[in-house]
Enzyme design. Structure first.
Site, mmCIF file in Angstrom:
data_model
loop_
_atom_site.group_PDB
_atom_site.id
_atom_site.type_symbol
_atom_site.label_atom_id
_atom_site.label_comp_id
_atom_site.label_asym_id
_atom_site.label_seq_id
_atom_site.Cartn_x
_atom_site.Cartn_y
_atom_site.Cartn_z
ATOM 1 N N CYS A 50 0.801 -1.219 0.000
ATOM 2 C CA CYS A 50 0.000 0.000 0.000
ATOM 3 C C CYS A 50 0.839 1.278 0.000
ATOM 4 O O CYS A 50 0.296 2.373 0.050
ATOM 5 C CB CYS A 50 -0.980 -0.041 1.159
ATOM 6 S SG CYS A 50 -2.038 -1.502 1.026
ATOM 7 N N HIS A 62 -1.830 8.728 5.220
ATOM 8 C CA HIS A 62 -2.222 7.377 4.823
ATOM 9 C C HIS A 62 -3.637 7.114 5.361
ATOM 10 O O HIS A 62 -4.478 6.605 4.647
ATOM 11 C CB HIS A 62 -1.207 6.368 5.354
ATOM 12 C CG HIS A 62 -1.409 4.994 4.816
ATOM 13 N ND1 HIS A 62 -1.341 4.713 3.477
ATOM 14 C CD2 HIS A 62 -1.705 3.825 5.427
ATOM 15 C CE1 HIS A 62 -1.572 3.415 3.284
ATOM 16 N NE2 HIS A 62 -1.801 2.861 4.442
ATOM 17 N N HIS A 92 -9.785 2.536 0.707
ATOM 18 C CA HIS A 92 -8.366 2.204 0.649
ATOM 19 C C HIS A 92 -8.102 1.529 -0.699
ATOM 20 O O HIS A 92 -8.406 0.358 -0.882
ATOM 21 C CB HIS A 92 -7.973 1.287 1.803
ATOM 22 C CG HIS A 92 -6.488 1.157 1.963
ATOM 23 N ND1 HIS A 92 -5.603 1.483 0.951
ATOM 24 C CD2 HIS A 92 -5.727 0.751 3.007
ATOM 25 C CE1 HIS A 92 -4.364 1.272 1.367
ATOM 26 N NE2 HIS A 92 -4.409 0.839 2.611
#
Lengths: 453, 357, 85
Positions: free
Chosen positions: A172, A303, A338
Site C-alpha cells: 500500500c 495514509h 483504501h
C-alpha cells in the site's frame, strides 16, 4: 546509468498530467469536484460475490467503460487492474496536453505501483479450477496474472518501446514508491518523462483477508475519528505524468506541482503493525531530500486508513516531526476507500489538486476527532487555502513507508524555491478545531488496532 | 560519482543452500537433479521440477515468526540470511540503512489461490487462514527479510516477469546513486508450486522443466565499499518489445548498455542470455550469435541448467558470471527477455579471478 | 443464542497448543499467550478463527483483546453464539 548521465546536473521535475479512477469519479475533473464537495463513494461491491461476508460495502469504480477508454489494450484479454492502469495513463497523457508520438520520441519510464497486481484474475482462475479442474489454466493465464502486466498494459496501450517498464509491488506504499522511481529517473536524465502511480482492483482474496482481521468498517471509513473501527477496501488508479521543468516550460504546459523529493524506509519490525519512530524517520528523510523545513509544509495527505492503530501511530509520527503545530492532515480514504497500491498515487494527485486549485479536501464521515489524533483533520467540508507544499504519506504492510513532497511550482531558478516569504497568514488559520469538539470516551481498546495499514 | 559494486552474494538453489553449491554446479556445468513437486491441491502426481532439495521453510528458518510463511518468502529469507551471516562481515548500520530490492513475478500464486479457495469453500467466506494474511502482501518476502535482519533502508519489491532480476539490480544501483541507502541487498526469487507449473506449462508447453530459488547480491557504492569488490555494475538498460520484435529491441538495448558502459561488443568476455521459453528466447539467442563469438557465448554457465526459473533467472545469470574464473577486469554481460515484451541488458566488470568465489 | 453445553476444554487446549506451538504442559490456565508464549496479535486472531471453525461458534471480533490466556478464552466461549447452520 553511465558516467555521462551521472555528470549532468539534477533537473527539476514537475507534474503536468493526472489520470484518476476512483469510486468518486473518473478523470481529474470529476475527481477534483468530488474532493471539493467531500463526496463519499461507498456502496455495495459487485465485482465479486460478497454473500456471507460481515459487510459487502466498499469503494468500487463505476462507469468505467474500458473499451471506450482504451485504444489498444483489449479489455476482454486484460485484468481489471491493468485496464485501470492503462486507462489512467491515457488520461494523464491527455491531461498533460501530450500525445503518444511525443512520448515515443523520448526515452521514458513507466512505473506502476500495486498491492495485488492481477490477483483478481487469480480469484477467477481459482473459481474455474474448482469447477472445471486443470482445464482452467489457459496459455494466456501466465502473462495475464503476472504482476508486471500493469506497467506493460500502459506500455502497450501507448505503443511505446524505448521505455523502462516495471511494476512495484510494495503493497500500500507502492504508489509513492513508483512516483519516487520516476522522479529519480527524470531528475537525473535517465528518462525525459515518467508515467508513474498506482492501480489496484477489488478482489475477493484481499477483501477476505481484511475481513478476517476484523479491519473492515461496517458503514463508513472514518480516519482519525474517536469512533473509527476500520477501513473500506477500494479500487482505482492514479497515474501522473512527470517531465522536466525545462520541458514543461518550453511547451507551455500547465504545471500542477513540482515533485520536491521523497523518502523511503522500512520499519523492519512487524509484518502488519506500524512503528511510530520509523514513520517519523521516513517523514524526515523526505523533508531532507526535498530541502523542505517542517514549518513550510501546509498540508499532509495522510495514509489515514481509519483503522485504530494506523491513525494513532501515523499522527504520533507526524507530531514527532511537526510538534504541536502540525499542518492540517486529511484522510481522503474516507471518500475513496483504501485503494491499496493506488492509494498514495491518488493521494499525490489530491495533493497536487490542492496546490493547483487552492483548497484542502476534507476528511469526510467525521464526527469527533480522536484525542490521540490531535491534528486539524478538516472535517467534512473542504476549505479554501493557499497550499504551497504538501506531504503525501504511504504506509504499507511489512513496515514499508514512502513519503512524497509536492510543492507549488515557482519559477525562481534553482537557488531559491521562495519558501521564506510563504504564507504566514495561513499559519494562523491552522485551526485546532478538534479541541473545541466534545470528545467521547474511547475506553474500548480494540485489538484490531494492531493491524493498521 | 562512483558506480555500484557487488561485494558478496549467496543463493538458495536446486544445488542446495548457500553460494558454494550453486557456484560449483554452474562452474561444472552440471544440472541439478529433478525431483517430485510438493503435494498441493492442484498438483499432478507425475510433475517433476528442479527444486531446492528438502527445502521446508520452518526447518530452514526456525519456528519464530515463520508460521504460515510461504515458500517464496522462505527461499528469499534464507538467501538473505546466508548472504549477511556467511558472506559479509558485520555491516555498520548508518542513518540510511540497508535497502532490499527483490524481483518477483507475481508473489506466491499458489498462496493467493489457496487463500481464495479457503474463502470460496469455507462455511463463511472469511474462513481463511489468519497466519497466511501477511503472505497476501506481495512485499512479504522483501519485508520479512528486512524484519529478520533489521534492514531499515528502502524496501522495494519489483515485478517485471523474467526481467525482474535485472530491474532489481537497476533499482538497487539507483538507490545507491541517489544516496537513498548505504548498501542494498538485491536479487530475485521464484518458488516452485503446482499452480506455477500449470500456468507455465499452459503457456509454454508441458515439456518445460521448472526450477526455483533465489540469488541475492550485496551492492555497495564503489567509493565506500567495505567488502572486496567482486564486480562493478557498469550499465543496465531495458526496453519493451510490445509486438514481439525481440531481436530488434534487444539489439538496441544491448548496444545502448554497452555504450553507457563505455565498452565495445568485441571486448565482452562472457555473455549470458536469459534462456526465455519460446520465441523470446530464440530471438535472444540469435542476438547473441549476431553480436558475440562462440567462445564468448559459452564462457559462463547457461542458466538453462536450472530449468525455467522465471523471475529468479536474472539473479541466476549474475551468479553464473560471478562463479566463472578468469582474469580480473573482464567485461561480462547478461541479457533478459520476457515473452510478454520486456527486454534488457546489464554490463558488469568482474574484478576478481573468480576462483575464490 | 448462547452455548448451553459445557465448553470442550481439551479441544480448546489442543487448538491453542497447536497454534502457539507449545508442549502440552507449557500451557496453564493463566499463562499469557503474548508475554509467556511469544504469540503475536495474528496468533490471537488465529485462535479465534480456529475455535469458531472447529467448535461451530461465532465470537465477536471485539472479544479478541480478551483472549489473553486459556481461562479467558473459556470465559468468552461460555457466552458465545452458535453458528447458524
Amino acid at each position: 546509468m553511465s558516467a555521462a548521465e551521472a555528470a549532468a546536473a539534477p533537473r527539476r521535475v514537475v507534474l503536468t498530467g493526472c489520470g484518476a479512477l476512483s469510486s468518486v469519479g473518473n478523470g481529474v475533473a470529476e475527481f477534483t469536484a468530488a474532493l471539493r464537495a467531500g463526496r463519499v463513494g461507498t456502496g455495495p461491491i459487485t465485482v465479486f460475490d460478497t454473500t456471507g461476508f460481515p459487510s459487502g460495502r466498499g469503494h468500487q469504480v463505476h462507469g468505467f467503460d474500458a473499451a471506450a477508454r482504451l485504444h489498444r489494450v483489449r479489455p476482454e484479454h486484460t485484468g481489471r487492474a491493468t485496464q485501470f492502469a492503462a486507462a489512467a495513463a491515457r488520461m494523464a497523457l491527455d491531461d498533460a496536453g501530450l500525445d503518444e508520438a511525443w512520448l515515443r520520441e523520448r526515452r521514458g519510464t513507466v512505473v506502476v505501483g500495486t498491492t495485488d497486481g492481477e490477483v483478481g484474475e487469480l480469484d477467477l482462475l481459482t473459481e474455474s479450477a474448482l469447477t472445471i479442474g486443470l482445464g482452467a489454466f489457459t496459455g494466456a493465464a501466465l502473462g495475464g496474472t503476472a504482476t508486471g502486466s500493469l506497467a506493460l498494459g500502459v506500455v502497450r496501450e501507448l505503443a511505446l518501446t524505448n521505455v523502462e517498464s516495471s511494476t512495484i509491488a510494495t503493497a500500500c506504499a507502492a504508489g509513492n514508491y513508483a512516483i519516487g522511481a520516476g522522479f529519480d529517473a527524470v531528475r537525473n536524465g535517465r528518462a525525459e518523462w515518467a508515467l508513474v502511480g498506482g492501480a489496484d482492483a477489488l478482489n475477493r482474496k484481499t477483501f477476505a483477508g481484511f475481513a478476517r482481521l476484523g479491519l473492515i468498517a461496517p458503514d463508513e471509513c472514518r480516519p482519525f475519528d474517536a469512533d473509527r473501527v476500520g477501513l473500506l477496501t477500494g479500487e482505482g488508479a492514479g497515474l501522473l505524468l512527470l517531465e522536466t521543468e525545462e520541458s514543461a516550460l518550453a511547451r507551455g504546459a500547465h504545471i500542477y506541482a513540482e515533485v520536491l523529493g521523497y523518502g523511503l524506509n522500512c520499519d523492519a519490525a512487524h509484518p502488519t503493525a506500524p512503528e511510530e519512530n520509523s514513520v517519523a524517520r521516513c517523514i524526515r528523510l523526505a523533508l531532507e531530500n526535498a530541502s523542505v523545513k517542517p514549518e513550510e509544509v501546509d498540508l499532509i495527505s495522510a495514509h489515514g486508513t481509519g483503522t485504530p492503530t494506523n491513525d494513532t501511530t501515523e499522527i504520533a509520527a507526524i507530531r514527532q516531526v511537526y510538534g504541536d503545530e502540525a499542518p492540517r492532515t486529511v484522510g481522503i480514504k474516507a471518500m475513496i476507500g483504501h485503494t491499496m497500491g493506488a492509494a498514495s498515487a491518488l493521494g499525490a494527485i489530491a495533493s497536487a489538486l490542492a496546490i493547483r486549485h487552492g483548497f484542502i479536501p476534507p476528511t469526510a464521515n467525521h464526527r469527533s476527532t480522536d484525542p490521540e489524533c490531535a491534528v486539524d483533520v478538516v472535517p467534512n467540508e473542504s476549505v479554501p487555502a493557499d497550499v504551497r507544499i504538501v506531504q503525501n504519506n504511504g504506509l504499507a504492510f511489512g513496515g514499508n513507508n514512502a513519503v512524497v513532497l509536492l510543492g507549488r511550482h515557482e519559477d525562481r531558478g534553482h537557488e531559491d524555491r521562495g519558501h521564506e516569504d510563504r504564507g504566514h497568514e495561513d499559519r494562523g488559520h491552522r485551526s485546532r478545531g478538534h479541541e473545541s469538539r466534545a470528545h467521547q470516551g474511547h475506553g474500548n481498546e480494540s485489538p484490531r488496532g494492531e493491524y493498521v495499514r | 560519482m562512483s558506480t555500484a559494486v557487488i561485494t558478496a552474494w549467496s543463493a538458495v538453489s536446486p544445488y542446495g543452500t548457500g553460494r558454494a553449491p550453486l557456484a560449483a554446479g554452474l562452474r561444472g556445468r552440471v544440472a541439478p537433479p529433478e525431483s517430485a513437486g510438493p503435494e498441493e491441491w492442484t498438483a499432478q502426481p507425475d510433475a517433476t521440477a528442479r527444486l531446492v532439495p528438502g527445502f521446508e521453510v520452518r526447518e530452514a528458518l526456525g519456528k519464530a515468526g515463520t508460521r504460515g510463511m510461504d515458500r517464496l518468502t522462505g527461499l528469499t529469507a534464507v538467501t538473505v540470511r546466508e548472504l549477511l551471516t556467511h558472506e559479509t562481515a558485520a555491516l555498520p548500520e548508518g542513518d540510511l540503512g540497508t535497502g532490499v530490492v527483490l524481483g518477483t513475478a507475481a508473489g506466491s500464486a499458489q498462496g493467493f489461490m489457496e487463500f481464495t479457495k479457503a474463502s470460496l469453500e469455507g462455511d463463511r467466506p472469511i474462513d481463511v487462514m489468519p497466519s497466511k494474511v501477511p503472505n497476501m502482501a506481495m512485499n512479504r518476502a522483501a519485508s520479512a527479510s528486512a524484519i529478520r535482519h533489521a534492514l531499515k533502508g528502502p524496501n522495494t519489491t519489483v515485478a517485471a516477469g523474467r526481467l525482474s532480476g535485472l530491474i532489481a539490480l537497476d533499482q538497487a544501483v539507483r538507490l545507491l546513486a541517489e544516496g537513498r541507502a548505504e548498501r542494498v541487498v538485491a536479487g530475485s526469487a521464484e518458488e516452485y508450486s503446482a499452480i506455477r507449473a500449470h500456468l507455465t506449462h499452459a503457456a509454454h508447453g508441458d515439456a518445460l522443466v521448472l526450477g526455483e530459488g533465489c540469488v541475492m547480491v550485496l551492492l555497495e557504492p564503489g567509493d565506500t565499499a567495505t567488502g572486496r569488490p567482486l564486480a562493478e555494475v557498469l550499465a543496465v538498460h531495458h526496453r519493451v518489445a510490445p509486438q514481439g520484435e525481440f531481436t530488434e529491441v534487444l539489439t538496441a538495448a544491448v548496444r545502448t548498455a554497452l555504450a553507457q558502459a563505455g565498452v565495445e561488443a568485441e571486448s565482452v568476455w562472457a555473455a549470458v542470455p536469459g534462456e526465455a521459453p519460446g520465441v523470446a528466447g530464440a530471438q535472444e539467442r540469435q542476438v547473441h550469435e549476431d553480436l558475440f563469438g562462440p567462445q564468448v557465448r559459452s564462457r559462463a554457465a547457461s542458466v538453462a541448467l536450472l530449468g525455467e526459473t522465471a523471475a529468479a533467472t536474472g539473479a541466476y545469470q549474475l551468479a553464473a558470471l560471478l562463479s566463472e574464473p578468469g582474469a580480473p577486469g573482464r567485461i561480462a554481460l547478461v541479457t533478459a527477455t520476457d515473452p510478454d515484451g520486456p527486454v534488457g541488458c546489464a554490463v558488469l566488470r568482474l574484478m576478481t579471478d573468480g576462483e575464490s568465489t | 443464542m448462547t452455548v448451553n453445553t459445557p465448553v470442550d476444554v481439551s479441544a480448546v487446549r489442543a487448538i491453542i497448543i497447536d497454534i502457539l506451538e507449545l508442549e502440552d504442559d507449557e500451557l496453564t490456565n493463566t499463562s499469557l499467550f503474548i508475554e509467556d508464549h511469544g504469540a503475536d496479535s495474528l496468533g490471537a486472531i488465529e485462535i479465534l478463527s480456529r475455535i469458531e471453525k472447529e467448535l461451530g461458534v461465532v465470537l465477536p471480533q471485539d472479544d479478541l483483546v480478551k483472549l489473553i490466556h486459556l481461562d479467558a478464552v473459556l470465559e468468552v466461549l461460555a457466552t458465545a453464539e452458535r453458528r447458524q447452520p
